[in-house]
Design a protein around this motif. Structure first.
Motif, PDB file in Angstrom:
ATOM      1  N   LEU A  55       0.840  -1.205   0.000  1.00  0.00           N
ATOM      2  CA  LEU A  55       0.000   0.000   0.000  1.00  0.00           C
ATOM      3  C   LEU A  55       0.873   1.252   0.000  1.00  0.00           C
ATOM      4  O   LEU A  55       0.601   2.214  -0.725  1.00  0.00           O
ATOM      5  CB  LEU A  55      -0.931   0.005   1.214  1.00  0.00           C
ATOM      6  N   ALA A  56       1.928   1.234   0.810  1.00  0.00           N
ATOM      7  CA  ALA A  56       2.791   2.418   0.923  1.00  0.00           C
ATOM      8  C   ALA A  56       3.405   2.787  -0.420  1.00  0.00           C
ATOM      9  O   ALA A  56       3.641   3.964  -0.700  1.00  0.00           O
ATOM     10  CB  ALA A  56       3.878   2.161   1.962  1.00  0.00           C
ATOM     11  N   ALA A  60      -1.239   5.017  -7.458  1.00  0.00           N
ATOM     12  CA  ALA A  60      -2.656   5.343  -7.625  1.00  0.00           C
ATOM     13  C   ALA A  60      -3.013   5.556  -9.092  1.00  0.00           C
ATOM     14  O   ALA A  60      -4.167   5.384  -9.491  1.00  0.00           O
ATOM     15  CB  ALA A  60      -3.015   6.585  -6.806  1.00  0.00           C
ATOM     16  N   LEU A  63      -5.085   3.074 -11.056  1.00  0.00           N
ATOM     17  CA  LEU A  63      -6.504   2.876 -10.751  1.00  0.00           C
ATOM     18  C   LEU A  63      -7.424   3.453 -11.812  1.00  0.00           C
ATOM     19  O   LEU A  63      -8.627   3.193 -11.801  1.00  0.00           O
ATOM     20  CB  LEU A  63      -6.841   3.463  -9.371  1.00  0.00           C
ATOM     21  N   ARG A  64      -6.864   4.236 -12.743  1.00  0.00           N
ATOM     22  CA  ARG A  64      -7.714   4.793 -13.804  1.00  0.00           C
ATOM     23  C   ARG A  64      -8.201   3.703 -14.770  1.00  0.00           C
ATOM     24  O   ARG A  64      -9.206   3.875 -15.448  1.00  0.00           O
ATOM     25  CB  ARG A  64      -6.982   5.900 -14.566  1.00  0.00           C
ATOM     26  N   LEU A  65      -7.496   2.574 -14.828  1.00  0.00           N
ATOM     27  CA  LEU A  65      -7.860   1.489 -15.754  1.00  0.00           C
ATOM     28  C   LEU A  65      -8.668   0.405 -15.053  1.00  0.00           C
ATOM     29  O   LEU A  65      -8.488   0.150 -13.859  1.00  0.00           O
ATOM     30  CB  LEU A  65      -6.596   0.856 -16.350  1.00  0.00           C
ATOM     31  N   TYR A  66      -9.542  -0.263 -15.809  1.00  0.00           N
ATOM     32  CA  TYR A  66     -10.278  -1.404 -15.271  1.00  0.00           C
ATOM     33  C   TYR A  66      -9.309  -2.496 -14.827  1.00  0.00           C
ATOM     34  O   TYR A  66      -8.234  -2.647 -15.398  1.00  0.00           O
ATOM     35  CB  TYR A  66     -11.229  -1.975 -16.341  1.00  0.00           C
ATOM     36  N   PRO A  67      -9.721  -3.277 -13.819  1.00  0.00           N
ATOM     37  CA  PRO A  67      -8.909  -4.437 -13.443  1.00  0.00           C
ATOM     38  C   PRO A  67      -9.022  -5.532 -14.501  1.00  0.00           C
ATOM     39  O   PRO A  67      -9.909  -5.483 -15.356  1.00  0.00           O
ATOM     40  CB  PRO A  67      -9.558  -4.900 -12.134  1.00  0.00           C
ATOM     41  N   ASN A 258     -11.700  -5.693  -7.597  1.00  0.00           N
ATOM     42  CA  ASN A 258     -10.961  -4.487  -7.963  1.00  0.00           C
ATOM     43  C   ASN A 258      -9.453  -4.727  -7.983  1.00  0.00           C
ATOM     44  O   ASN A 258      -8.964  -5.759  -7.519  1.00  0.00           O
ATOM     45  CB  ASN A 258     -11.340  -3.350  -6.999  1.00  0.00           C
ATOM     46  N   LYS A 259      -8.709  -3.741  -8.526  1.00  0.00           N
ATOM     47  CA  LYS A 259      -7.256  -3.904  -8.711  1.00  0.00           C
ATOM     48  C   LYS A 259      -6.502  -4.081  -7.408  1.00  0.00           C
ATOM     49  O   LYS A 259      -5.608  -4.922  -7.306  1.00  0.00           O
ATOM     50  CB  LYS A 259      -6.692  -2.653  -9.398  1.00  0.00           C
TER      51      LYS A 259
ATOM     52  N   PRO B  46      -4.638  10.541 -14.336  1.00  0.00           N
ATOM     53  CA  PRO B  46      -4.675   9.770 -13.081  1.00  0.00           C
ATOM     54  C   PRO B  46      -5.736  10.293 -12.123  1.00  0.00           C
ATOM     55  O   PRO B  46      -6.239  11.401 -12.291  1.00  0.00           O
ATOM     56  CB  PRO B  46      -3.268   9.990 -12.503  1.00  0.00           C
ATOM     57  N   PRO B  47      -6.089   9.505 -11.104  1.00  0.00           N
ATOM     58  CA  PRO B  47      -7.016   9.984 -10.072  1.00  0.00           C
ATOM     59  C   PRO B  47      -6.410  11.170  -9.313  1.00  0.00           C
ATOM     60  O   PRO B  47      -5.210  11.428  -9.413  1.00  0.00           O
ATOM     61  CB  PRO B  47      -7.175   8.775  -9.142  1.00  0.00           C
ATOM     62  N   ILE B  51      -5.545  10.640  -3.386  1.00  0.00           N
ATOM     63  CA  ILE B  51      -5.653   9.176  -3.349  1.00  0.00           C
ATOM     64  C   ILE B  51      -4.267   8.543  -3.216  1.00  0.00           C
ATOM     65  O   ILE B  51      -4.082   7.583  -2.461  1.00  0.00           O
ATOM     66  CB  ILE B  51      -6.423   8.665  -4.583  1.00  0.00           C
ATOM     67  N   GLN B  52      -3.301   9.112  -3.938  1.00  0.00           N
ATOM     68  CA  GLN B  52      -1.927   8.624  -3.781  1.00  0.00           C
ATOM     69  C   GLN B  52      -1.461   8.825  -2.342  1.00  0.00           C
ATOM     70  O   GLN B  52      -0.860   7.929  -1.748  1.00  0.00           O
ATOM     71  CB  GLN B  52      -1.003   9.373  -4.757  1.00  0.00           C
ATOM     72  N   LEU B  55      -3.151   6.189  -0.007  1.00  0.00           N
ATOM     73  CA  LEU B  55      -2.581   4.840  -0.100  1.00  0.00           C
ATOM     74  C   LEU B  55      -1.245   4.780   0.627  1.00  0.00           C
ATOM     75  O   LEU B  55      -0.966   3.823   1.358  1.00  0.00           O
ATOM     76  CB  LEU B  55      -2.402   4.434  -1.567  1.00  0.00           C
ATOM     77  N   ALA B  56      -0.427   5.811   0.441  1.00  0.00           N
ATOM     78  CA  ALA B  56       0.908   5.818   1.055  1.00  0.00           C
ATOM     79  C   ALA B  56       0.815   5.733   2.577  1.00  0.00           C
ATOM     80  O   ALA B  56       1.688   5.159   3.226  1.00  0.00           O
ATOM     81  CB  ALA B  56       1.674   7.071   0.630  1.00  0.00           C
ATOM     82  N   ALA B  58      -2.013   4.545   4.298  1.00  0.00           N
ATOM     83  CA  ALA B  58      -3.104   3.666   4.738  1.00  0.00           C
ATOM     84  C   ALA B  58      -2.611   2.622   5.737  1.00  0.00           C
ATOM     85  O   ALA B  58      -1.491   2.127   5.628  1.00  0.00           O
ATOM     86  CB  ALA B  58      -3.736   2.971   3.529  1.00  0.00           C
ATOM     87  N   SER B 226     -11.746   8.835 -12.929  1.00  0.00           N
ATOM     88  CA  SER B 226     -10.494   8.087 -13.199  1.00  0.00           C
ATOM     89  C   SER B 226     -10.288   6.907 -12.268  1.00  0.00           C
ATOM     90  O   SER B 226      -9.155   6.612 -11.890  1.00  0.00           O
ATOM     91  CB  SER B 226      -9.266   9.009 -13.053  1.00  0.00           C
ATOM     92  N   LEU B 227     -11.346   6.217 -11.873  1.00  0.00           N
ATOM     93  CA  LEU B 227     -11.194   5.167 -10.868  1.00  0.00           C
ATOM     94  C   LEU B 227     -11.842   3.842 -11.280  1.00  0.00           C
ATOM     95  O   LEU B 227     -12.410   3.126 -10.442  1.00  0.00           O
ATOM     96  CB  LEU B 227     -11.760   5.651  -9.516  1.00  0.00           C
ATOM     97  N   GLY B 229     -10.460   1.188 -11.737  1.00  0.00           N
ATOM     98  CA  GLY B 229      -9.784   0.096 -11.031  1.00  0.00           C
ATOM     99  C   GLY B 229     -10.313  -0.203  -9.651  1.00  0.00           C
ATOM    100  O   GLY B 229     -10.029  -1.275  -9.111  1.00  0.00           O
ATOM    101  N   ILE B 230     -11.066   0.728  -9.037  1.00  0.00           N
ATOM    102  CA  ILE B 230     -11.542   0.455  -7.664  1.00  0.00           C
ATOM    103  C   ILE B 230     -12.946  -0.116  -7.629  1.00  0.00           C
ATOM    104  O   ILE B 230     -13.399  -0.573  -6.595  1.00  0.00           O
ATOM    105  CB  ILE B 230     -11.497   1.702  -6.746  1.00  0.00           C
ATOM    106  N   LEU B 260     -11.052  -0.118   1.216  1.00  0.00           N
ATOM    107  CA  LEU B 260     -10.190   0.813   0.491  1.00  0.00           C
ATOM    108  C   LEU B 260     -11.018   1.611  -0.511  1.00  0.00           C
ATOM    109  O   LEU B 260     -10.858   2.827  -0.645  1.00  0.00           O
ATOM    110  CB  LEU B 260      -9.061   0.054  -0.218  1.00  0.00           C
ATOM    111  N   THR B 261     -11.907   0.939  -1.218  1.00  0.00           N
ATOM    112  CA  THR B 261     -12.750   1.609  -2.209  1.00  0.00           C
ATOM    113  C   THR B 261     -13.652   2.655  -1.547  1.00  0.00           C
ATOM    114  O   THR B 261     -13.818   3.762  -2.076  1.00  0.00           O
ATOM    115  CB  THR B 261     -13.572   0.555  -2.979  1.00  0.00           C
TER     116      THR B 261
END
Lengths: 364, 364
Positions: A55-56, A60, A63-67, A258-259, B46-47, B51-52, B55-56, B58, B226-227, B229-230, B260-261
């Motif tokens: 996660l760190a 991010a 995440l714009r693309l589908y999984p 999801n991704k 990008p999102p 969000i970045q 995640l960093a 989380a 842009s999400l 992937g979630i 997360l989503t």
């Protein structure tokens, strides 16, 4: 409960399907820190360290693309872990989604009712209502074990589903008992074994997939892998059954996982030593707690899961549930005739179980 | 396609439901970097930056617990953003899951067929097969706009669903057209407007919820935010409709949206300025690209979405799709009579669209 919108005049907006639903009621999810939470069979230990590192460093931007709609990398990782080909693995948004797809794809009352144990995961009758599947409950034996003999030959059936270990009893069947049952059960009816709690002491039926084309084994990352929050489950079965589940998925939601969940699942599989150690700790705590409870006069069913089903002769289950809640401890009580005296207690840390034992001693 | 397991002898294991399915086929998802990917209407940017940062920082430890089953914080954030109460918001695992629940809960052929446009999101007939809902396709007008008049009075119907802007045409209806239609359509049949692409130039029907108890508006985080992937979508409607969707969810999977989503969705709503700017950029690129294509002799339907539907007179859609693929550019072609000549092209960055224009000039 019958669905009513509360607005009589708009009820006609909805489908007849909706009116037959009786939704599942999950365990209470209080704000974190409010209670010692022993009511949802969550793992008291955190997920493996690699997930925090992932996660760190996660990007991010991805995440714009589908999984990947069929989670190929994750399915390969699961397959590698269990020593089967990837086309024998299906993944879903929690094992609940997979169970729902299984009910849709496998169980059809025109062949007869579905069978499941009388006291078991209470989502099964909910799925039956959702897809209009008739069912028959098979009574447990007097010692609360699942009666597989009761699933044979009484009526024509469209399939069987049971958890192993069973919930909420925690009691496991042996692999020999399951093998014997599958041997006698028709091969053209699917048998789903819900192994959500298998890593806490049961023996998986995975080794039987070679011999039974109609067997599907369902697992989750929510329990032994400490990942209830990411929603990830998987089924292992023979390729035709996996293809059937995939067809259901692709008619419902092409991208259910999801991704981030796909990646976290892969990492969890790599850190198996960490999780084996966590499960060993939970088993040790369970045995210590069970002995202590028995010595205080409680009856505790023999559990192979991360919870115990227990009662105190002379006290109702509701009294126990409410008494413990007043002490800041949340356990699960099912107000169902036949198991009404019991509470289901998730195994937490040693410290949490000591607080519980103290509260039990104080109250009863 | 009819489902066949490929193993004739085990087909009898499955339900009759399964045999009627014709799964949805999503756009190709090649390995990242293989193609310029203009085939799934993903956002090229990008999102939002928060969000970045989330995640960093989380805490993976939180993932051991189940998520809030009804996503209260996220629903409140959505409600606050759109200026409605939280009991008018439902969230799901992508808008596809919400659409699936809507088909289950609202559309029942005993009242008549469901109506949707002849050329539209190709998942609608898949859901109809999944839940055994009869449907009738309403032809588009000669200019490819959705014909709302065609949804009135011809037959008794159980509901209407259409995207606005429509896909794959990209053409939007005005709010006045939608209001006029809802005014004449029966109030006891649900109308679902799928506003996946609304932030790229259309006007949302959200403001009509006050007047139409039978209206549901469905949005997604996959496009303008842009999400993809979630996997996060939401519906906005009046409380009885939201309660109906919740009843369906709780009979299918209590926890469809992971932790997360839920958190990422909240953050995305807070950084609205970032996303407004992204949508403005995409609209600008779309207009520039469309003009350039028209000047090269292409016909481009007027789009209010993050994609355009276009054809080159004298060339088949398949030829265009294959020609562009050979140039490393992936677009979407639907091999469907009536729109066979078109390709659907997602609006990427200015740089990507320049490469596409160059390839178009070279090939045709």
């Amino acid at each position: 409960m019958t669905f009513t919108s509360g607005y009589g005049e708009v009820d006609t907006m909805f489908s007849r399907r909706l009116r037959r639903l009786t939704p599942y009621v999950p365990g209470e999810q209080p704000r974190e820190g409010t209670y010692i939470k022993l009511n949802s069979n969550e793992n008291p230990y955190p997920p493996c360290p690699g997930i925090q590192r992932y996660l760190a460093a996660a990007d991010a931007g991805e995440l714009r693309l589908y999984p990947d709609p069929v989670s190929n990398n994750l399915r390969r990782a699961i397959a590698g872990h269990y020593g089967i080909p990837a086309d024998m693995v299906f993944v879903g948004n929690g094992s609940d989604e997979i169970l729902s797809f299984a009910f849709y794809g496998f169980f059809d009352s025109f062949k007869g009712p579905l069978l499941f144990p009388e006291y078991t995961y209470s989502f099964y009758p909910v799925y039956c209502a959702f897809y209009d599947v008739d069912y028959r409950k098979v009574p447990l034996k007097p010692d609360f074990t699942v009666d597989l003999d009761g699933c044979i030959g009484l009526v024509e059936t469209c399939g069987v589903i049971f958890p192993n270990p069973n919930a909420p009893t925690g009691i496991a069947l042996t692999i020999e008992e399951i093998d014997g049952f599958l041997h006698r059960y028709p091969r053209d009816r699917v048998v789903v074994i819900d192994e959500a709690y298998i890593d806490f002491g049961g023996v998986s039926a995975l080794s039987l997939l070679d011999r039974y084309p109609n067997l599907a084994v369902v697992h989750t990352f929510s329990k032994s892998r400490s990942l209830a929050g990411i929603r990830l489950g998987f089924a292992m079965s023979n390729p035709p059954v996996v293809r059937a589940l995939t067809t259901v998925k692709d008619s419902f939601n092409s991208y259910p996982v999801n991704k981030l969940t796909q990646r976290i699942g892969e990492i969890a599989l790599r850190e198996d030593d960490y999780y084996r150690n966590v499960s060993r700790k939970i088993i040790k705590t369970r045995e210590r707690f069970s002995s202590a409870a028995v010595s205080k006069g409680w009856e505790v069913l023999p559990s192979s899961a991360n919870f115990v089903f227990m009662r105190k002769p002379g006290t109702t289950g509701r009294t126990i549930y409410e008494g413990l809640k007043s002490e800041g401890i949340l356990v699960r009580h099912f107000g169902i005739t036949g198991i009404d005296a019991f509470v289901r207690v998730t195994i937490g840390t040693d410290e949490e179980m000591d607080i519980l034992l103290k509260a039990m001693g104080k109250k009863w």
